[in-house]
Design a protein around this motif. Structure first.
Motif: not given
Length: 471
Positions: A391-403
């Motif tokens: 989500v541009y400028g708000l949610l990073r890709t690295a923080e979006s992935a499953s563990p």
């Protein structure tokens, strides 16, 4: 085997692989559904059998492409729960309803009328059959509308707030659906689908014309219609792309800087870099060929318009210019090649040899798959240009992935590669075989009163066979 890889990178690679397979089928079926509607309507108005013959010819191809698009889309959506569960949790209150609306409106509309379109002409009558065909075409456009709204919100989020647990929650659904980039991206994508389909239809028509089927009404009609689409829609698409670029400059300037290969700020006008080798590490473009200040003029409509370079952002907030610099140029080059093909066909039409121009036909065959290449390059430019955010400028890709562990993601990626290559490779081969059917299957030189059947025109009583058994 995958212990040395990052799980998030593998998850991104898996999603990129599956979406690359998926997007080519909707891009084709959106345009083909509208083409089938036009053919059906023309037959109703003119009563010429060639239009119904073309409808029967292309509806089989549409059915296969539509089926593969549905299957690949369903498989892709599961990854939101497997590989991107954090993203799904945080954006679910907004994206979940939008994707649900797509199923409730577009997919149900397509599924409800698809069977009537494919098999119901003799049962429901030609007028209701035309209505069913139009509903399938409208359904594909509604589907594109919802999916583009979802993706555009990820590019230019609006109408939301963030609750105490970090979820995006809706505040204004109108602002969410009609977010700042949505109108531009929807028009750009739909026009791309129409051009992609036109190139395929034109390439098939050109193939049959090169086989000396110049007296085949179907081959001539499909080639003529496709070239009209190219010459009319290609300049509109270039104009729409320019407006989309201006919108992107306003809301995602870092993406524009990467696409243009600008690392340095240009307060007094930026050059247009035609070619070169971007180097994100050294923050420069090697061996570049450029036109002074033209980039500023295109993007700001002023020769001295100021443009920011990638150095204006920290390194961990920049998209990778080394990739999207080239995908953007390939997309633009194909767009102008489409325009050139359309203008060439217009010249041949004016000279009266549209159907006796072998080099034009060879060029049309070469361009037949280029629409898919342009769509893929445009999608890569859009999605990679959004990095490092989902989500541009708000949610990073690295923080979006499953563990997940890398071996688990890598194993499923390998499975996708094998299965997709086998299934969709076979489907694509079958579609190409359908396109390669003989000229008789697409409205060959037959009696205007000859009886029709699905897939072509059956010989009527007045038809005779030569010594080889051919009609």
């Amino acid at each position: 085997m995958f212990d040395g890889f990052d799980a998030t990178f593998l998850a991104r690679l898996q999603f990129a692989f599956t979406v690359s397979f998926h997007i080519i089928f909707p891009a084709f079926s959106i345009g083909l559904a509208s083409y089938l509607t036009v053919l059906n309507g023309l037959h109703l108005v003119t009563r010429k059998p060639v239009y119904l013959s073309l409808f029967d010819y292309w509806k089989t191809i549409f059915a296969v492409a539509f089926g593969m698009g549905v299957v690949s889309g369903i498989t892709m959506s599961y990854q939101f729960g497997t590989n991107w569960s954090v993203f799904s949790d945080k954006t679910g209150p907004i994206l979940g309803p939008l994707m649900g609306y797509e199923v409730l409106t577009a997919f149900f509309l397509e599924a409800g009328f698809l069977g009537v379109m494919l098999f119901g002409r003799e049962r429901v009558g030609e007028k209701l059959h035309f209505f069913a065909t139009a509903m399938v075409g409208i359904g594909t456009l509604i589907s594109a509308t919802w999916i583009l709204s979802v993706n555009s919100w990820m590019q230019t989020p609006a109408g939301y707030s963030i609750n105490e647990v970090g979820q995006f929650v809706p505040e204004d659904w109108w602002a969410i659906v009609f977010n700042p980039s949505f109108p531009y991206r929807l028009v750009h994508m739909v026009l791309a689908a129409y051009l992609t389909t036109a190139l395929v239809v034109g390439g098939v028509g050109a193939l049959h014309l090169l086989r000396r089927d110049v007296d085949t009404p179907g081959a001539k009609t499909m080639f003529s219609m496709a070239m009209w689409m190219a010459v009319i829609v290609a300049p509109i698409q270039i104009f729409a792309g320019d407006l989309h670029g201006l919108n992107t400059l306003e809301h995602q300037p870092a993406k524009i800087a990467a696409m243009e290969g600008h690392y340095e700020d240009h307060p007094d006008g930026a050059p247009l870099i035609l070619f070169g080798l971007p180097d994100d590490e050294e923050e420069t473009v090697h061996y570049r060929i450029e036109i002074p200040k033209l980039s500023s003029y295109i993007l700001t409509h002023e020769w001295d318009g100021a443009l920011r370079g990638l150095k204006s952002w920290p390194k961990d907030e920049r998209p990778p210019a080394e990739l999207i610099f080239w995908t953007f140029r390939i997309m633009v080059a194909i767009g102008f090649a489409m325009l050139a093909l359309g203008l060439w066909s217009l010249w041949a039409r004016w000279r009266g040899h549209l159907y006796e121009a072998p080099w034009l036909h060879r060029a049309a065959i070469f361009m037949a798959p280029m629409g898919f290449v342009a769509v893929l390059c445009g999608w890569i430019t859009t999605e990679v240009g959004r990095q490092p955010y989902t989500v541009y400028g708000l949610l990073r890709t690295a923080e979006s992935a499953s563990p997940l562990d890398a071996p688990a993601v890598g194993t499923s990626l390998l499975a996708f590669i094998v299965i997709y290559t086998a299934i969709f490779g076979a489907g694509t081969y079958y579609i190409m075989r359908l396109m390669n059917r003989p000229a008789l299957a697409i409205g060959g030189p037959v009696d205007q009163d000859g009886p029709l059947r699905s897939g072509g025109i059956m010989p009527g009583p007045s038809h005779k066979k030569d010594a080889t058994g051919n009609v």
